[in-house]
Write an enzyme that holds these catalytic residues in place. Structure first.
Site, PDB file in Angstrom:
ATOM      1  N   GLU A 246       0.767  -1.258  -0.059  1.00 18.92           N
ATOM      2  CA  GLU A 246      -0.332  -0.146  -0.040  1.00 18.92           C
ATOM      3  C   GLU A 246       0.871   1.304  -0.099  1.00 18.92           C
ATOM      4  O   GLU A 246       0.555   2.034  -0.666  1.00 18.92           O
ATOM      5  CB  GLU A 246      -1.020  -0.273   1.070  1.00 18.92           C
TER       6      GLU A 246
ATOM      7  N   CYS B   1     -18.311  -2.805 -17.311  1.00 18.47           N
ATOM      8  CA  CYS B   1     -18.347  -2.770 -15.932  1.00 18.47           C
ATOM      9  C   CYS B   1     -19.607  -3.533 -15.412  1.00 18.47           C
ATOM     10  O   CYS B   1     -20.675  -3.734 -15.816  1.00 18.47           O
ATOM     11  CB  CYS B   1     -19.000  -1.107 -15.586  1.00 18.47           C
TER      12      CYS B   1
END
Length: 511
Positions: free
Chosen positions: A96, A262
């Protein structure tokens, strides 16, 4: 069809890609119209997820898509295969931090090298900052690696090697861990049902709910966090958060979203608006309707999440009307004079002098060629004099400005600085010892230079010197750059000639 249909259709078809972006820093938001009593109106239902059945359907569709289409990334493998909870959290944490403001494709190799060298918190805590900087070199935003190591040392020395177990404690106890990073670690490593908001999540949520106010403003960021926490799947929070970010990185991209692919397009109100406009344009062409633009879907005056009146919906942009951000500040312009000092080492290999930057500020602790900032507006000869004054700290005696050999200008753009390096070189005799007491410094070969903790900008500087050396050793000899001293001036020489340190140190002849 007409331009409206063509432009909107392009917005639905074109594809693109991108990595994960850190959540923007909160800035003062744009002021919308206020409702009676001086308070902003609440957001309309258009901008909210008010139907529990829709939320459940969105979660299911997104997770099913993620299970089938997610990218195979090394940190994801460790997050599901590492049995030790501290190692698992550490592996997610490193990924991260590296992924902040950096593309996934760039991070993968750095991450693999990092985890191979420091597979545990304890191993990282025992490393030196020099080692951390060397491995981080080229990844950018160098303070990230420094803060990561500082936090690892704190976990080992103050927390008995145990990572904090909640997002709240991670953010509170670990330096450099903000709200997003804490939420990502806690949800992926510990299964805590907490949302995350990064650049990809902002883009997805703003499009799903037509949020057109400045997405970097504190009020909008707060709304997005509340939305993310409400949406996160309670049984698979880590996977849901990664799915939302994956959707933004691979499908719901900034400039060319793949709306047709999507998995949650049926929940996207930005796409619904595009479809309404296409239908309206079609009916207009068939003569079935007068021209009545469908401009406003939000009936709340002064809505804090709608676009400002000065920036209405642009039909040519389609769903990429969202998100909207405040105008980005232009990076400040700076100039730095840099000198590549060369010598022949004991075995005849070419060596370069590098010095270490201060332990704080831009590029803290990294190594560079001797450099000095230049004030704006200096003429070329004045720039040379500034660099000469700086180099005297290394030589210990007067330096002739005409001794420096101009290489060229190298431009490097940091996130907030447009930096131009005015590059010179100087070849020194190996039998002369420089006074190197003013700052940590060392002589390195080209191979050692590239393995050292040097910035990408310094690598560009070295390439510029090598390129000119190659040009001058070719058939067409002689330098094309004539920023050196005038013929006959003190310390001058033929273009392209390397100077000895004795020439370099020779004071100019008196007029």
């Amino acid at each position: 069809m007409g331009p409206l249909r063509a432009a909107a259709a392009r917005g639905l078809r074109r594809g693109g890609g991108g990595g994960r972006g850190a959540a923007p820093a909160a800035r003062e938001g744009t002021k919308g119209s206020a409702a009676r009593g001086g308070r902003p109106a609440p957001p309309a239902a258009l901008h909210l997820f008010g139907d529990p059945a829709e939320v459940e359907a969105l979660r299911g569709s997104l997770l099913a898509w993620y299970d089938e289409c997610k990218r195979d990334l090394p940190w994801r493998v460790l997050a599901v295969t590492e049995p030790d909870v501290n190692r698992r959290a550490y592996a997610v944490w490193v990924s991260e931090i590296m992924l902040q403001q950096t593309q996934v494709a760039t991070v993968i190799d750095y991450y693999n090298r990092w985890m191979q060298k420091w597979p545990t918190l304890q191993a990282l805590a025992e490393a030196s900052l020099e080692e951390v900087n060397e491995l981080w070199a080229g990844l950018g935003y160098y303070s990230r690696g420094k803060r990561l190591q500082e936090a690892a040392r704190k976990v080992v020395s103050e927390l008995a090697g145990q990572m904090p177990r909640t997002a709240e404690d991670l953010q509170k106890l670990l330096p450099g861990v903000g709200r997003y990073t804490a939420g990502a670690i806690a949800s992926i490593s510990y299964g805590q049902a907490t949302g995350v908001v990064d650049g990809n999540v902002i883009r997805v949520l703003c499009r799903l709910r037509c949020i057109g106010a400045d997405s970097s403003s504190p009020p909008v960021i707060d709304r997005l966090w509340a939305m993310a926490n409400a949406l996160v799947d309670r049984s698979r929070p880590g996977d849901f958060n990664q799915a939302l970010m994956e959707l933004g990185a691979t499908v719901c991209t900034p400039k060319a979203p793949l709306c047709g692919e999507c998995p949650v397009k049926q929940h996207c109100r930005a796409r619904l608006r595009v479809e309404k406009e296409l239908a309206l344009a079609s009916r207009k062409l068939l003569g079935k309707l007068p021209v009545v633009p469908d401009v406003e879907d939000c009936s709340v005056g002064g809505c804090p999440l709608c676009p400002p009146a000065a920036e209405p919906w642009d039909s040519s942009l389609g769903v990429t009307n969202f998100p909207r951000k405040a105008a980005k500040k232009q990076p400040r312009v700076e100039q730095t004079a840099t000198c590549v000092l060369e010598r022949r080492g004991r075995r005849g290999a070419l060596e370069y002098l590098i010095v270490q930057r201060p332990s704080s500020g831009l590029l803290a602790g990294l190594w560079e060629f001797p450099s000095v900032p230049l004030a704006p507006g200096l003429q070329q000869e004045q720039q040379r004099e500034v660099l000469v004054d700086h180099l005297q700290a290394w030589a210990g005696q007067p330096v002739a400005a005409g001794s420096l050999r101009f290489i060229g200008e190298v431009v490097h753009v940091f996130s907030h600085i447009h930096q131009t390096y005015v590059v010179y070189s100087l070849s020194l005799d190996g039998d002369v010892t420089l006074d190197l007491a003013s700052s940590p410094s060392r002589w390195v070969t080209e191979e050692e230079f590239r393995a050292s903790a040097v910035s990408t900008a310094m690598k560009k500087v070295l390439r510029a010197c090598e390129r000119q050396r190659g040009e001058e050793s070719g058939p067409a000899t002689g330098s094309k750059r004539k920023r050196g001293a005038k013929p006959g001036a003190a310390g001058s020489t033929r273009p392209g000639t390397q100077l000895s340190l004795r020439t370099f140190l020779r004071a100019p002849n008196p007029p």
